[in-house]
Design an enzyme around this catalytic site. Structure first.
Site, PDB file in Angstrom:
ATOM      1  CB  ALA A  65      -0.918   0.000   1.212  1.00  0.00           C
ATOM      2  N   GLY A 114       0.657  -5.375   0.645  1.00  0.00           N
ATOM      3  CA  GLY A 114      -0.460  -5.550  -0.284  1.00  0.00           C
ATOM      4  C   GLY A 114      -0.097  -6.307  -1.538  1.00  0.00           C
ATOM      5  CD  GLU A 117      -2.621  -7.854   2.683  1.00  0.00           C
ATOM      6  OE1 GLU A 117      -3.340  -8.046   3.669  1.00  0.00           O
ATOM      7  OE2 GLU A 117      -2.246  -6.717   2.304  1.00  0.00           O
ATOM      8  CD  GLU A 137       1.235  -5.998   5.782  1.00  0.00           C
ATOM      9  OE1 GLU A 137       0.677  -6.068   4.682  1.00  0.00           O
ATOM     10  OE2 GLU A 137       2.005  -6.902   6.224  1.00  0.00           O
TER      11      GLU A 137
END
Length: 263
Positions: A65, A114, A117, A137
């Site tokens: 992100a 991300g 992910e 994270e």
């Protein structure tokens, strides 16, 4: 303006590229929204049978992100952060996971946060030997928010996933292969060709059958076995009477047989 998700059509395969190489293809809100638009258009385009998703440049698939952008949402409070950041990212990964056409990640570089992910959510993944993965994270004092706390344990097992989630340390493509995050690891120069070959192995089969397999496997994974079997049954029933199933069965019955072979 630079196209955030350029599309290249390779016959019936769409190659989508996360295109912010100067930011290591970080997932800002505009890029996520553009990816969703691309997927909406591809879903209703019968000429496109599969999707390959990769990153621009030589360094990254996606570094995760866009921290600068989502920090602004966090500063405005939990409601803003959940609406603008978490919900947007979870909707994207859920869309990729349940997409009715096969989506293959071609992981060309770092896939952190991300980016990892996305790799967890897509149906299949091929990694370059130059790829690198991480769940960093925790180093930002937060958990993953695009589905990483849920999908990685389902792929890798609880203890192996928790080690990666709680340490935040990078891991190799070989480890990603060992825990089931990717399907194969290939030399960097062969990455897109390997992803393309995998897609073509799939799309030689009828699209209805491919969608049924994806739907049954994706939905059934989070159900009990009895409930999953009902999903499987429904997916098969929906194909009964369709031309592709009739043709498939007819072709099988009429296939050349070796001497003495039956069935």
């Amino acid at each position: 303006m630079t196209e955030l998700i350029p599309i290249e059509l390779r016959d019936s395969i769409a190659l989508l590229t996360l295109n912010r190489p100067d930011k290591l293809n970080a997932l800002n809100y505009a890029l996520i929204d553009r990816l969703m638009q691309r997927l909406d258009a591809i879903e209703v385009d019968d000429a496109i049978r599969a999707v390959i998703l990769t990153g621009a440049g030589e360094q990254a698939f996606s570094a995760g992100a866009d921290i600068t952008e989502f920090s602004g949402s966090v500063a405005r409070g939990a409601d803003h952060a959940v609406r603008d950041f978490v919900r947007r990212g979870q909707t994207m990964t859920a869309r990729l996971e349940s997409f009715p056409k096969p989506v293959i990640a071609a992981v060309n570089g770092i896939a952190y946060g991300g980016g990892c992910e996305i790799t967890e959510a897509v149906h299949l993944a091929v990694a370059s030997e130059c790829a690198r993965f991480a769940k960093p994270e925790i180093k930002l004092a937060m958990p993953p928010t695009f589905g990483g706390t849920q999908r990685l344990p389902r792929l890798a097992g609880r203890k192996r996933a928790l080690e990666l989630l709680l340490t935040g340390e990078p891991f190799s493509p070989a480890h990603a292969l060992a825990i089931g995050l990717v399907n194969r690891v290939v030399p960097h120069g062969e990455l897109l060709n390997a992803a393309d070959a995998l897609a073509r192995q799939i799309i030689r089969h009828p699209p209805g059958a491919v969608a049924a397999v994806i739907n049954a496997a994706t939905r059934g994974l989070n159900l009990s076995i009895d409930e999953g079997l009902l999903v499987e049954r429904a997916q098969f029933a929906a194909l009964v009477g369709r031309e592709e199933l009739v043709r498939g069965l007819t072709d099988w019955r009429n296939r050349p047989r070796a001497v003495g072979q039956t069935g």
